[in-house]
Design a protein around this motif. Structure first.
Motif, PDB file in Angstrom:
ATOM      1  N   ARG A  89     102.810 123.728  39.468  1.00  0.00           N
ATOM      2  CA  ARG A  89     102.765 124.642  38.452  1.00  0.00           C
ATOM      3  C   ARG A  89     101.453 125.110  38.022  1.00  0.00           C
ATOM      4  N   ARG A  90     100.492 124.206  37.871  1.00  0.00           N
ATOM      5  CA  ARG A  90      99.209 124.527  37.857  1.00  0.00           C
ATOM      6  C   ARG A  90      98.870 125.288  36.325  1.00  0.00           C
ATOM      7  N   TYR A  91      99.392 124.316  35.339  1.00  0.00           N
ATOM      8  CA  TYR A  91      99.480 124.619  34.135  1.00  0.00           C
ATOM      9  C   TYR A  91      97.813 124.760  33.381  1.00  0.00           C
ATOM     10  N   GLY A  92      97.596 125.757  32.802  1.00  0.00           N
ATOM     11  CA  GLY A  92      96.277 125.686  32.196  1.00  0.00           C
ATOM     12  C   GLY A  92      96.325 124.901  30.670  1.00  0.00           C
ATOM     13  N   LEU A  93      97.337 124.749  30.392  1.00  0.00           N
ATOM     14  CA  LEU A  93      97.627 123.795  29.063  1.00  0.00           C
ATOM     15  C   LEU A  93      98.822 122.912  29.101  1.00  0.00           C
ATOM     16  N   VAL A  94      98.608 121.783  28.713  1.00  0.00           N
ATOM     17  CA  VAL A  94     100.031 120.804  28.266  1.00  0.00           C
ATOM     18  C   VAL A  94      99.723 120.604  26.975  1.00  0.00           C
ATOM     19  N   HIS A  95     101.099 120.635  26.263  1.00  0.00           N
ATOM     20  CA  HIS A  95     101.155 120.346  24.947  1.00  0.00           C
ATOM     21  C   HIS A  95     102.202 119.195  24.791  1.00  0.00           C
ATOM     22  N   THR A  96     101.774 117.976  24.475  1.00  0.00           N
ATOM     23  CA  THR A  96     102.591 116.975  24.507  1.00  0.00           C
ATOM     24  C   THR A  96     103.131 116.620  22.924  1.00  0.00           C
ATOM     25  N   HIS A  97     104.268 116.148  23.040  1.00  0.00           N
ATOM     26  CA  HIS A  97     104.913 115.824  21.623  1.00  0.00           C
ATOM     27  C   HIS A  97     105.420 114.521  21.311  1.00  0.00           C
ATOM     28  N   MET A  98     105.285 113.435  22.308  1.00  0.00           N
ATOM     29  CA  MET A  98     105.626 112.191  21.958  1.00  0.00           C
ATOM     30  C   MET A  98     104.527 111.380  22.863  1.00  0.00           C
ATOM     31  N   PRO A  99     104.341 109.906  22.097  1.00  0.00           N
ATOM     32  CA  PRO A  99     103.208 109.256  22.621  1.00  0.00           C
ATOM     33  C   PRO A  99     103.410 108.704  24.050  1.00  0.00           C
ATOM     34  N   VAL A 100     104.582 108.398  24.414  1.00  0.00           N
ATOM     35  CA  VAL A 100     104.560 107.751  25.962  1.00  0.00           C
ATOM     36  C   VAL A 100     104.340 108.980  27.033  1.00  0.00           C
ATOM     37  N   PRO A 101     104.924 109.950  26.891  1.00  0.00           N
ATOM     38  CA  PRO A 101     104.848 110.912  28.073  1.00  0.00           C
ATOM     39  C   PRO A 101     103.437 111.445  27.792  1.00  0.00           C
ATOM     40  N   ALA A 102     102.584 111.573  26.612  1.00  0.00           N
ATOM     41  CA  ALA A 102     101.342 112.062  26.419  1.00  0.00           C
ATOM     42  C   ALA A 102     100.552 110.951  27.007  1.00  0.00           C
ATOM     43  N   ALA A 103     100.610 109.828  26.832  1.00  0.00           N
ATOM     44  CA  ALA A 103      99.465 108.749  27.689  1.00  0.00           C
ATOM     45  C   ALA A 103      99.770 109.041  29.143  1.00  0.00           C
ATOM     46  N   ALA A 104     101.005 109.305  29.524  1.00  0.00           N
ATOM     47  CA  ALA A 104     101.136 109.401  31.048  1.00  0.00           C
ATOM     48  C   ALA A 104     100.186 110.663  31.455  1.00  0.00           C
ATOM     49  N   VAL A 105     100.334 111.717  30.590  1.00  0.00           N
ATOM     50  CA  VAL A 105      99.804 113.022  31.262  1.00  0.00           C
ATOM     51  C   VAL A 105      98.153 112.875  31.151  1.00  0.00           C
ATOM     52  N   ARG A 106      97.675 112.266  30.099  1.00  0.00           N
ATOM     53  CA  ARG A 106      96.260 111.917  29.923  1.00  0.00           C
ATOM     54  C   ARG A 106      95.585 110.877  31.244  1.00  0.00           C
ATOM     55  N   LEU A 107      96.601 110.175  31.832  1.00  0.00           N
ATOM     56  CA  LEU A 107      96.223 109.664  32.853  1.00  0.00           C
ATOM     57  C   LEU A 107      96.309 110.415  34.172  1.00  0.00           C
ATOM     58  N   LEU A 108      97.151 111.330  34.088  1.00  0.00           N
ATOM     59  CA  LEU A 108      97.403 111.944  35.378  1.00  0.00           C
ATOM     60  C   LEU A 108      96.444 113.227  35.750  1.00  0.00           C
ATOM     61  N   ALA A 109      96.091 113.927  34.376  1.00  0.00           N
ATOM     62  CA  ALA A 109      95.490 115.226  34.574  1.00  0.00           C
ATOM     63  C   ALA A 109      94.107 115.029  34.623  1.00  0.00           C
ATOM     64  N   PHE A 110      93.619 114.974  35.822  1.00  0.00           N
ATOM     65  CA  PHE A 110      92.123 114.685  35.673  1.00  0.00           C
ATOM     66  C   PHE A 110      91.658 115.745  37.061  1.00  0.00           C
ATOM     67  N   GLY A 111      90.464 116.021  37.041  1.00  0.00           N
ATOM     68  CA  GLY A 111      89.734 116.965  38.058  1.00  0.00           C
ATOM     69  C   GLY A 111      89.278 118.380  37.499  1.00  0.00           C
ATOM     70  N   ARG A 112      88.818 119.021  38.287  1.00  0.00           N
ATOM     71  CA  ARG A 112      88.100 120.063  38.005  1.00  0.00           C
ATOM     72  C   ARG A 112      89.065 121.268  37.550  1.00  0.00           C
ATOM     73  N   HIS A 113      90.209 121.212  37.915  1.00  0.00           N
ATOM     74  CA  HIS A 113      91.482 122.229  37.611  1.00  0.00           C
ATOM     75  C   HIS A 113      92.428 121.500  36.706  1.00  0.00           C
ATOM     76  N   ALA A 114      92.069 120.504  35.996  1.00  0.00           N
ATOM     77  CA  ALA A 114      93.101 119.893  35.232  1.00  0.00           C
ATOM     78  C   ALA A 114      93.349 120.868  33.957  1.00  0.00           C
ATOM     79  N   PRO A 115      94.595 120.575  33.465  1.00  0.00           N
ATOM     80  CA  PRO A 115      94.876 121.527  32.210  1.00  0.00           C
ATOM     81  C   PRO A 115      94.183 121.072  30.879  1.00  0.00           C
ATOM     82  N   ARG A 116      93.775 121.743  29.840  1.00  0.00           N
ATOM     83  CA  ARG A 116      93.637 121.480  28.735  1.00  0.00           C
ATOM     84  C   ARG A 116      94.937 120.566  27.943  1.00  0.00           C
ATOM     85  N   LEU A 117      94.418 119.563  27.311  1.00  0.00           N
ATOM     86  CA  LEU A 117      95.503 118.856  26.566  1.00  0.00           C
ATOM     87  C   LEU A 117      95.329 118.869  25.277  1.00  0.00           C
TER      88      LEU A 117
END
Length: 378
Positions: A89-117
């Motif tokens: 889906r190539r999101y421009g931004l991911v807005h997290t609302h609970m700590p466990v999925p938030a930690a997961a996306v912080r670990l997964l969203a890397f790279g030049r085209h990673a979304p803002r968090l």
């Protein structure tokens, strides 16, 4: 030519009936869809009660933990599904609302085209479990911005986990009670739905039946109050793992008149049948249920925890009491049960105070954070 919309993913643990989840529904109804294309993903497939409301608000809904409605544990492959969703889906931004999925996306969203968090903090840090605190500690500074639901929640983020500047914002959200019934007919209908006598003085609480909400202390307080005020009634709206224990505790206390209403989709309508609202919580961020009650013109007795003292002044719109203190809770509730004029005065003040609860303004403030973090990086 209209500007290209930014695709945004809201990421939550579940979409069951709870304050943080209802906040997402409220915000979705006021989102700027000309600027943002918002989708939502969640992990726990059996917590999906609010998924239809979010879809109705125009959000595309993704269940990461299995088929929606599937009972039991989430499929442990959900982080892999999240990774695939981010890639597709190539999101421009991911807005997290609970700590466990938030930690997961912080670990997964890397790279030049990673979304803002962007992360919304709904609870004070010292109430998280050890594993959650460690996950936060290792990944938290990857957030491009953090939004706290109250000043108390914002202050709880350890200085060592913050980033400088305007990285952390406090946004007080609000309820969305548009269309909720009011007046004598609404009161009668709500009492009929709950099986309550027309002449009872009704105390009500709304929240999941969990240890942090501490309805056990409320039952103890009500047992003492009931001896002095036999016309009083107590309603618990919500469901959760402590349902059986709380019913057993009520029976031990000889309380055969407590209404366990379960999880309800019509909470705004049921508030019309109450005279007093209460929360006996041991911890809170800033509960939507309290703001809904105040907007409905109810005086409240709540514990002095989290952000509740930020919206309710002791003795003005209700009373603040210490957590885990059934004596103080029962005494404050008794004052309101015994005095209709006091209930009227504090309830009117609560309705006036609720004019500052602005869900549309809160969503605008959130989107201002989006605009800030989406500016091109230097």
């Amino acid at each position: 030519m209209s500007p290209r919309r930014t695709r945004v993913l809201w990421l939550a643990k579940g979409l069951g009936r709870g304050g943080a989840e209802q906040l997402l529904v409220n915000c979705a109804r006021h989102a700027d869809t000309s600027r943002y294309e918002i989708e939502i993903a969640y992990v726990l497939p059996w917590k999906d009660a609010l998924a239809p409301a979010l879809a109705e608000a125009g959000l595309r809904v993704h269940c990461l933990g299995g088929a929606p409605g599937t009972p039991g544990r989430a499929d442990p492959r959900w982080p892999w599904r999240l990774h695939r969703l981010l890639a597709e889906r190539r999101y421009g931004l991911v807005h997290t609302h609970m700590p466990v999925p938030a930690a997961a996306v912080r670990l997964l969203a890397f790279g030049r085209h990673a979304p803002r968090l962007v992360h919304t903090e709904h609870n004070v840090w010292d109430r998280y479990r050890t594993a959650t605190r460690w996950a936060n500690a290792l990944t938290y500074r990857r957030n491009d911005a953090v939004i706290a639901v109250s000043h108390a929640v914002g202050a709880s983020v350890p200085p060592g986990r913050r980033r400088p500047g305007d990285w952390l914002s406090v946004v007080h959200h609000g309820p969305d009670l548009a269309g909720a019934p009011t007046g004598p007919r609404a009161r009668a209908d709500a009492r009929a739905a709950l099986g309550l006598p027309a002449d009872a003085v009704v105390i009500g609480t709304v929240g999941n039946l969990t240890p942090k909400k501490d309805q056990a202390t409320l039952l103890t307080a009500y047992a003492a109050l009931r001896r002095e005020h036999p016309r009083a009634r107590l309603v618990l709206i919500g469901a959760g793992p402590l349902d059986g224990q709380l019913r057993a505790r009520a029976a031990e206390l000889g309380l055969d008149d407590v209404v366990f209403a379960g999880s309800r989709p019509d909470v705004p309508a049921l508030l019309a049948g109450l005279d007093v609202f209460t929360l006996s919580s041991r911890q809170e961020g800033l509960p939507v249920a309290l703001m809904e009650a105040m907007t409905s013109g109810l005086p409240s007795v709540v514990t002095r925890v989290g952000g509740m003292p930020e919206v309710l002044d002791d003795g003005e719109q209700g009373y603040l009491v210490p957590p885990a203190d059934p004596g103080a809770l029962g005494e404050a509730l008794g004052r309101l049960v015994a005095d209709p004029a006091l209930r009227g005065r504090l309830g009117a003040a609560a309705r006036t105070r609720s004019a500052s609860f602005d869900v549309a303004g809160a969503q605008s403030a959130v989107e201002a954070v989006y605009q800030r973090v989406l500016r091109p990086r230097r």
